[in-house]
Enzyme design. Structure first.
Site, short mmCIF file in Angstrom:
data_model
loop_
_atom_site.label_atom_id
_atom_site.label_comp_id
_atom_site.label_asym_id
_atom_site.label_seq_id
_atom_site.Cartn_x
_atom_site.Cartn_y
_atom_site.Cartn_z
N LYS A 53 1.02 -1.46 0.02
CA LYS A 53 0.11 -0.34 -0.22
C LYS A 53 1.20 1.08 -0.39
O LYS A 53 0.34 2.16 -0.47
CB LYS A 53 -0.66 0.04 0.97
CG LYS A 53 -2.03 -1.39 1.03
CD LYS A 53 -3.55 -0.87 2.48
CE LYS A 53 -4.25 -1.98 2.10
NZ LYS A 53 -4.56 -2.65 3.22
N SER A 70 -1.10 0.51 5.87
CA SER A 70 -1.57 -0.19 7.34
C SER A 70 -2.45 -0.93 6.90
O SER A 70 -2.98 -1.18 6.06
CB SER A 70 -1.72 1.36 8.60
OG SER A 70 -1.51 0.17 9.23
N ASP A 71 -1.79 -2.64 7.81
CA ASP A 71 -3.14 -3.25 7.23
C ASP A 71 -2.96 -4.21 8.61
O ASP A 71 -2.34 -3.94 9.07
CB ASP A 71 -2.40 -4.01 6.17
CG ASP A 71 -3.17 -4.98 5.62
OD1 ASP A 71 -4.79 -4.31 4.89
OD2 ASP A 71 -4.11 -5.84 6.08
N THR A 72 -4.47 -4.28 8.47
CA THR A 72 -4.49 -5.00 9.85
C THR A 72 -5.26 -6.66 9.34
O THR A 72 -6.30 -6.89 9.09
CB THR A 72 -5.58 -4.61 11.11
OG1 THR A 72 -5.36 -3.19 11.12
CG2 THR A 72 -6.24 -5.08 12.57
#
Length: 189
Positions: A53, A70-72
């Site tokens: 990203k 960011s990623d979760t």
């Protein structure tokens, strides 16, 4: 470079959390393939997505300051749980989380044209045992539809949490301390 960044995310939660840090930013969204690769471990997966990203933002021409990606992902039994695609998927997910401890992995990445720096924060979250009625009522609230693992700790889903070990803000979507530290390291070079 200044402390200003680009936020490569459409998430209102990440926008709110980045605002709490007092960092000046411009928000935009990127279109990235979020498919998990075969045999890819959840830790590697979430870090790859955050880096992808951030690098996608750079590729779009956002090059005059760092791009934050960011990623979760929610993980139970070493399996990544994505956003629920329908009520059946959601019900299955919450039944797996019910009465158990799971991990929430949030990755943060900063990128410019010449470098990428990332980190992953792991938080253990324990859920109480949920009744079928609680699960159905929560789905009907509309909150779980766009959340990794099908719940939002900062909203109605927070009432299911009996214990948390790690970063609350990472579970929401952006670990504040680690994001600030990573940016400082990134800017120092």
């Amino acid at each position: 470079m200044t402390n200003a960044v680009y936020l490569a995310s459409a998430s209102p939660r990440r926008k709110e959390l980045l605002t709490q840090l007092g960092i000046e930013f411009t928000q935009f969204s990127v279109d990235a393939d979020e498919s998990q690769l075969p045999n890819e471990l959840p830790y590697d997966y979430v870090e790859r997505l955050a880096r992808l990203k951030a690098q996608s933002g750079v590729a779009l021409g956002y090059t005059d300051r760092p791009v934050l990606g960011s990623d979760t992902v929610v993980v139970i039994d070493n399996q990544s749980l994505g956003k629920p695609c329908d009520e059946n998927d959601f019900t299955h997910t919450l039944k797996r989380l019910s009465g158990n401890t799971h991990q929430v992995l949030t990755a943060v990445a900063f990128a410019t044209t010449d470098k990428v720096l990332s980190c992953v924060v792991s938080t253990n979250v324990t859920f109480k045992t949920l009744s079928d009625d609680e699960i159905h009522t929560y789905w009907q609230s509309g909150e779980p539809q766009d959340k990794a693992g099908g719940y939002g700790i900062q909203g109605l889903g927070g009432r299911f949490v009996t214990h948390i070990s790690g970063s609350y803000f990472a579970v929401v979507g952006l670990p504040l301390y680690e994001t600030e530290q990573l940016l400082q390291t990134f800017l120092r070079g």
